[in-house]
Design an enzyme around this catalytic site. Structure first.
Site, mmCIF file in Angstrom:
data_model
loop_
_atom_site.group_PDB
_atom_site.id
_atom_site.type_symbol
_atom_site.label_atom_id
_atom_site.label_comp_id
_atom_site.label_asym_id
_atom_site.label_seq_id
_atom_site.Cartn_x
_atom_site.Cartn_y
_atom_site.Cartn_z
ATOM 1 C CG ASN A 1 6.610 3.379 5.077
ATOM 2 O OD1 ASN A 1 6.260 2.847 3.213
ATOM 3 N ND2 ASN A 1 5.910 4.500 5.626
ATOM 4 N NE ARG B 1 -1.853 3.454 3.178
ATOM 5 C CZ ARG B 1 -1.386 3.923 2.742
ATOM 6 N NH1 ARG B 1 -1.090 4.566 2.232
ATOM 7 N NH2 ARG B 1 -0.520 3.925 3.861
ATOM 8 C CG ASP B 2 2.751 4.490 3.173
ATOM 9 O OD1 ASP B 2 2.439 5.399 1.637
ATOM 10 O OD2 ASP B 2 3.134 5.402 4.235
ATOM 11 C CG HIS C 1 7.588 7.812 6.301
ATOM 12 N ND1 HIS C 1 7.717 6.748 4.381
ATOM 13 C CD2 HIS C 1 6.091 7.496 6.063
ATOM 14 C CE1 HIS C 1 6.343 6.625 3.889
ATOM 15 N NE2 HIS C 1 5.837 7.451 5.729
ATOM 16 C CG HIS D 1 2.699 4.461 8.727
ATOM 17 N ND1 HIS D 1 2.643 3.963 7.940
ATOM 18 C CD2 HIS D 1 3.660 5.789 8.425
ATOM 19 C CE1 HIS D 1 2.574 4.497 6.603
ATOM 20 N NE2 HIS D 1 3.366 5.150 6.549
ATOM 21 C CB CYS E 1 8.151 9.147 -5.674
ATOM 22 S SG CYS E 1 7.904 9.486 -7.630
#
Lengths: 297, 297
Positions: free
Chosen positions: B243, B11-12, B203, B201, B234
């Site tokens: 992450n 997902r992420d 990063h 969560h 990206c």
């Protein structure tokens, strides 16, 4: 809370880069770092240039780098012969290093651990007689490529011997980047009673470097080694990665409320400069991501 | 010590990759992850495919991924419409998310924070009526690209409202990768009294991700999100990074004595597979550096 950073980019960083930089360029690198607010820079290594060609011309680096008030220039030595070379330079600190495991130390320094510990005594005494500080790094304190996980009891025993020899500082090095926070906590709490300032030399090879630095901070570490931009990962050895990056470490430390004394923008400029000189993407992330919050324009 | 990992790579991770993977390939990715010992995988996002093209075909991913005993498949929703889509799939958990800052939430979800909090109540109630778990992620809990550093008091106030709405879990997300350990400690200790399992969560945008995970562990975190190989950065947005990498997190956690239940070799195989599929070097470091000590042959 006071934690000192020892910038090791010109030494441990460049020593492991593919690019060979001239002594003049390395001295310029030192000068750039010496103007960022960093208070200690390891600028050279007095080792055999045939074995470590990247460090050839150590004397010229030391003679060319400009002395800056409030900034200590240190250099690495592995044995008394190295210290004799250092003693003819302006460096105010000798950083002696040996490996805590027998097989790694014999391969790396051609000596038994016992011989290296004996060398520590001689080097510390000579440095003190010369008015220099003497720091001792216990390499491979977390793990050894030949012997696996290292027993912290063995490391602490050696730390005790080094403290007894009069070292001004003891640095536990995760030379191959395998350590985890609980090893950091174990070593720092175990050595606290020695009454000697303790340091950590961390590599981020398995992404534990900054967690280890934070664990060190929580356990009262005095000194953290790091290299600007995280230089040191040799592109020819894909398993090698650099030290933790100084600018990323400063971001972490300042976020924790530690006053590092470093001008982060100046440090990022030095990181950008060495990135351009080495001509490859480097592991430091703050240079890419930018400060947060963004500095006022 | 028990800490659960929620794998968010499908997902992420994939949501932020340049490469568009078909629903069939994404389901294969989920299947590979579901056989590593990971117990929870976020496999899809029920958002508008015109706004998030990488997540198009979420229903097909959910229908194609094989159910595995002991492995929970979760999916992200941002609003009641998203939950209605999720409700027609086999996913056993809805992970609802909103941003804690007004400007980020309006830009990202087209809603005020107050509206999103109201949505939480409806989604939690619907999920519970359907026999599903409902987790809520507070995005940008550490810093916001528009509003800067986020006041932890504001985050904790929202966490209280989300807990009151019946959420089964509250996850503090460092969406833009700016957090430091003391923020982690502040949020987790501040929210402990809510009596709801807490998650992080993280990063690794500024190399603080693993230090934050360790700080979370020290503060009693229940759930850590991560993406295998650290996918999610990206290549078209150089400031974005993924992450924290699941395999590097497992290395850290196991080193700390946490039993993750993950077969690290199987996970490294999944990391190698997605690295080949995406065709670019990924941020996870264990895949390059290798386990330590090396596994017996």
């Amino acid at each position: 809370m006071t934690v000192r950073i020892c910038e090791v980019g010109p030494r441990d960083g460049l020593q492991n880069e593919a690019e060979q930089l001239s002594p003049r360029l390395r001295a310029e690198f030192v000068d750039r770092l010496s103007s960022t607010g960093l208070r200690r820079v390891e600028i050279a290594s007095f080792v055999n240039p045939e074995r470590v060609p990247r460090m050839a011309g150590a004397e010229e680096v030391c003679a060319t780098a400009k002395p800056v008030a409030g900034v200590e220039h240190a250099a690495l030595v592995l044995n008394p012969r190295g210290y004799e070379r250092l003693a003819r330079t302006r460096c105010v600190e000798a950083r002696m290093a040996f490996c805590v495991t027998e097989s790694f130390n014999r391969r790396n320094q051609g000596r038994s651990v016992e011989q290296s510990v004996a060398d520590v005594g001689g080097i510390v005494a000579a440095a003190h007689a010369d008015g220099r500080r003497a720091s001792v790094t216990l390499a491979a304190s977390f793990g050894c490529p030949f012997e696996g996980v290292v027993d912290p009891g063995r490391v602490l025993d050696l730390a005790g011997q080094v403290a007894a020899a009069g070292a001004d500082e003891i640095v536990f090095a995760d030379t191959i980047g395998v350590g985890v926070p609980r090893q950091v906590t174990r070593l720092l709490t175990g050595a606290a009673a020695l009454g000697v300032p303790l340091g950590l030399h961390l590599h981020n090879t398995r992404n534990t470097g900054y967690a280890n630095a934070y664990a060190g901070l929580e356990a009262g570490v005095s000194v953290l080694d790091s290299s600007v931009a995280g230089i040191g990962g040799c592109p020819f050895a894909p398993n090698a990665t650099g030290n933790i990056a100084t600018e990323d470490l400063v971001y972490l430390l300042e976020g924790q409320g530690v006053d590092t004394g470093v001008d982060l923008d100046a440090l990022l400029s030095a990181a950008a400069w060495i990135t351009e000189v080495l001509g490859r993407p480097l592991p430091g992330q703050l240079l890419r991501a930018g400060r947060f919050p963004a500095p006022p324009r």
